[in-house]
Design a protein around this motif. Structure first.
Motif, PDB file in Angstrom:
ATOM      1  N   THR A 127       0.853  -1.189   0.000  1.00 26.91           N
ATOM      2  CA  THR A 127       0.000   0.000   0.000  1.00 26.91           C
ATOM      3  C   THR A 127       0.885   1.234   0.000  1.00 26.91           C
ATOM      4  O   THR A 127       1.773   1.376   0.848  1.00 26.91           O
ATOM      5  CB  THR A 127      -0.926   0.013   1.231  1.00 26.91           C
ATOM      6  OG1 THR A 127      -1.728  -1.174   1.221  1.00 26.91           O
ATOM      7  CG2 THR A 127      -1.829   1.233   1.206  1.00 26.91           C
ATOM      8  N   THR A 135      -4.599   6.670  -2.270  1.00 27.92           N
ATOM      9  CA  THR A 135      -3.987   5.443  -1.762  1.00 27.92           C
ATOM     10  C   THR A 135      -4.098   4.359  -2.816  1.00 27.92           C
ATOM     11  O   THR A 135      -5.178   4.120  -3.381  1.00 27.92           O
ATOM     12  CB  THR A 135      -4.667   4.986  -0.456  1.00 27.92           C
ATOM     13  OG1 THR A 135      -4.637   6.070   0.479  1.00 27.92           O
ATOM     14  CG2 THR A 135      -3.965   3.785   0.134  1.00 27.92           C
ATOM     15  N   ARG A 137      -2.841   0.264  -4.178  1.00 29.70           N
ATOM     16  CA  ARG A 137      -2.326  -1.072  -3.887  1.00 29.70           C
ATOM     17  C   ARG A 137      -1.467  -1.436  -5.071  1.00 29.70           C
ATOM     18  O   ARG A 137      -1.969  -1.526  -6.226  1.00 29.70           O
ATOM     19  CB  ARG A 137      -3.468  -2.059  -3.719  1.00 29.70           C
ATOM     20  CG  ARG A 137      -3.062  -3.366  -3.100  1.00 29.70           C
ATOM     21  CD  ARG A 137      -2.788  -3.220  -1.618  1.00 29.70           C
ATOM     22  NE  ARG A 137      -2.615  -4.537  -0.985  1.00 29.70           N
ATOM     23  CZ  ARG A 137      -2.169  -4.717   0.245  1.00 29.70           C
ATOM     24  NH1 ARG A 137      -1.866  -3.627   0.972  1.00 29.70           N
ATOM     25  NH2 ARG A 137      -2.033  -5.914   0.742  1.00 29.70           N
ATOM     26  N   MET A 154      -7.296   2.344  -4.027  1.00 31.57           N
ATOM     27  CA  MET A 154      -8.035   1.688  -2.936  1.00 31.57           C
ATOM     28  C   MET A 154      -9.251   2.497  -2.495  1.00 31.57           C
ATOM     29  O   MET A 154      -9.862   2.197  -1.465  1.00 31.57           O
ATOM     30  CB  MET A 154      -7.099   1.498  -1.718  1.00 31.57           C
ATOM     31  CG  MET A 154      -5.946   0.535  -1.961  1.00 31.57           C
ATOM     32  SD  MET A 154      -4.898   0.389  -0.482  1.00 31.57           S
ATOM     33  CE  MET A 154      -6.074  -0.235   0.697  1.00 31.57           C
TER      34      MET A 154
END
Length: 503
Positions: A127, A135, A137, A154
């Motif tokens: 992350t 954010t 991944r 995310m």
């Protein structure tokens, strides 16, 4: 906090404890749900990131010599916000871009590229916070020298988790409020019996028990004494305790009353005994004074006869008092088998000799030997006193009947007469000491009238032998019933037919 809580009522403490438990349960369930949902969503997102990386590796492998090539991002099917990058052998980013909605891929800035550095090229997901994008991944793959980095935003996962937390918070708050209200009502209703028990205990504690007020104590209602519930058990136990308190206080009052009556009887007994002893002593002293003044005032023979008579009366009284004192002390009597039929027959013969003006009868109804275990002299005294009582207190011509009956456990001796009877007001105290019926019964004389101890001696001797004495009296019929335990079961075949015969 704990000390303050302990000072609260049981209702408050239960409500606090139950609410705390419900809060813990709801929190645990909410956290479990959030973590499980997050793990599920993150797992799906990680799979999508891995798929995107593998597709990127496949697209980049078509032109392995073009290390900055990101043309595979132009292929359809890539979600908006997906980013990809090409890496060199040291893992540094050579070129990076992000898929835009309805627009060609846009290259990342230096700051955004710096947020993606340092990823291991082993396919593991990480992350990262990408400036301006949010954010992500991300993961990095190395397939035959083709190194590709891929990442997906995310935001959807985080929004879903946040929404779930908000929904669960609202549901938990409403549920806890409803559950708290329901618990408060249920606890109040369930503790009402205990409150009534406590109110009863407070009311009983305010009763003046120290002053002997033992009647009318409040009891817990029957509906609150159900042994199936804890409150019912407490209520039943409180009722039993109140019963014990009342019984104890009643027994104490009875004992105090008995002591008071005993003291009164003792004072009356001493007064009567003093009076009875003073009379013969005064007579003896009077005759002695007359003798000292000379024989011309009284015949010596008459004086000595009166002195002897009064001495005999005083000696008899003293002997009776000593006998009662020994019986009160519980001194053991002589013990031997006594044939009550023979003893009663002898007593009737003696009574006939002393009272020839009465008609004496003897009745025997024996199913076996009339044997009792006791002191023959004292038992003879009992029967003799009963016969003497009938002779002294009935007029001439009265029929006096003495009977003996034997059952499997007792020997019953009855003495009845057809005289005027015992006054009803005297009947309850007839076996007390110095009880007389001079006002209603004829007394044969000073010496034969007795001192009022005869029936008291009868009762004391009977009790000492483990028996009992009763009396029933109406005008024309007075019957004393003496019951004594027999020594053994009567053998079969020894029955004696009942008979009535004058003696």
């Amino acid at each position: 906090m704990t000390a303050r809580l302990r000072s609260r009522s049981l209702r408050t403490r239960l409500l606090v404890f139950i609410t705390a438990v419900l809060v813990c349960v709801c929190a645990a369930m909410a956290l479990t749900t959030v973590f499980a949902q997050r793990a599920y969503l993150m797992g799906n997102l990680d799979n999508q990131v891995s798929d995107a990386a593998e597709r990127g590796v496949g697209g980049a492998a078509l032109h392995p010599d073009l290390t900055r090539d990101l043309t595979f991002l132009n292929e359809s099917g890539h979600p908006a916000g997906m980013l990809a990058a090409r890496l060199d052998a040291e893992g540094d980013i050579i070129n990076a871009a992000v898929v835009s909605q309805d627009a060609p891929p846009r290259s990342l800035s230096t700051a955004q590229t710096s947020a993606l550095k340092g990823l291991a090229q082993d396919g593991s997901t990480h992350t990262r916070q990408v400036p301006g994008l949010g954010t992500y991944r991300v993961t990095a793959l190395n397939a035959s020298g083709v190194r590709v980095l891929a990442g997906l935003p995310m935001d959807d996962v985080l929004d879903t988790i946040s929404g779930l937390v908000e929904v669960e918070s609202v549901v938990a708050g409403v549920g806890l409020t409803v559950a708290g209200c329901v618990c408060a009502v249920v606890i109040r209703r369930q503790l009402r019996p205990l409150g009534r028990v406590a109110a009863t205990a407070v009311e009983v504690s305010r009763a003046p028990l120290g002053r002997g007020q033992v009647t009318g104590l409040t009891r817990v209602p029957e509906r609150d004494t159900d042994p199936g519930s804890e409150a019912g058990q407490v209520g039943a136990a409180l009722n039993r305790m109140i019963d014990h308190v009342e019984a104890s206080l009643t027994e104490r009052q009875r004992s105090e009353e008995q002591v008071r009556r005993s003291e009164e009887r003792m004072r009356r007994f001493l007064a009567d005994a003093s009076h009875e002893l003073r009379t013969p002593l005064a007579s003896i002293a009077g005759y002695a004074e007359l003798m000292n003044r000379g024989t011309d005032r009284i015949e010596p023979g008459l004086a000595w006869r009166r002195v002897n008579a009064e001495s005999a009366r005083m000696r008899s009284l003293v002997e009776d008092l000593l006998l009662l004192a020994r019986l009160d002390e519980g001194r053991p009597l002589q013990s031997a088998e006594v044939d009550m039929a023979a003893l009663v027959a002898e007593a009737v013969w003696d009574a006939r000799a002393a009272g020839a003006g009465h008609l004496w009868q003897l009745e025997l109804d024996l199913d076996g030997p009339s044997l009792v275990l006791g002191d023959e002299a004292r038992l003879h005294q009992v029967v003799a006193n009963l016969l003497a009582n009938a002779r002294v207190h009935t007029p001439v011509g009265t029929t006096v009947t003495a009977s003996v009956e034997v059952t499997s456990t007792t020997c019953v001796v009855r003495v009845r007469d057809d005289g005027p009877g015992i006054p009803p007001d005297l009947l309850p105290t007839v076996f007390e000491r110095f009880t007389r019926a001079d006002t209603s019964r004829t007394r044969a004389g000073v010496l034969e009238g007795g001192s009022g101890l005869g029936l008291a001696i009868v009762s004391a001797i009977t009790t000492a032998h483990g028996g009992r004495i009763e009396v029933e009296s109406t005008p024309g019929r007075t019957e004393f019933t003496l019951e004594l335990p027999v020594t053994e079961l009567p053998p079969t075949g020894t029955a004696i037919s009942a008979r009535t015969a004058p003696v």
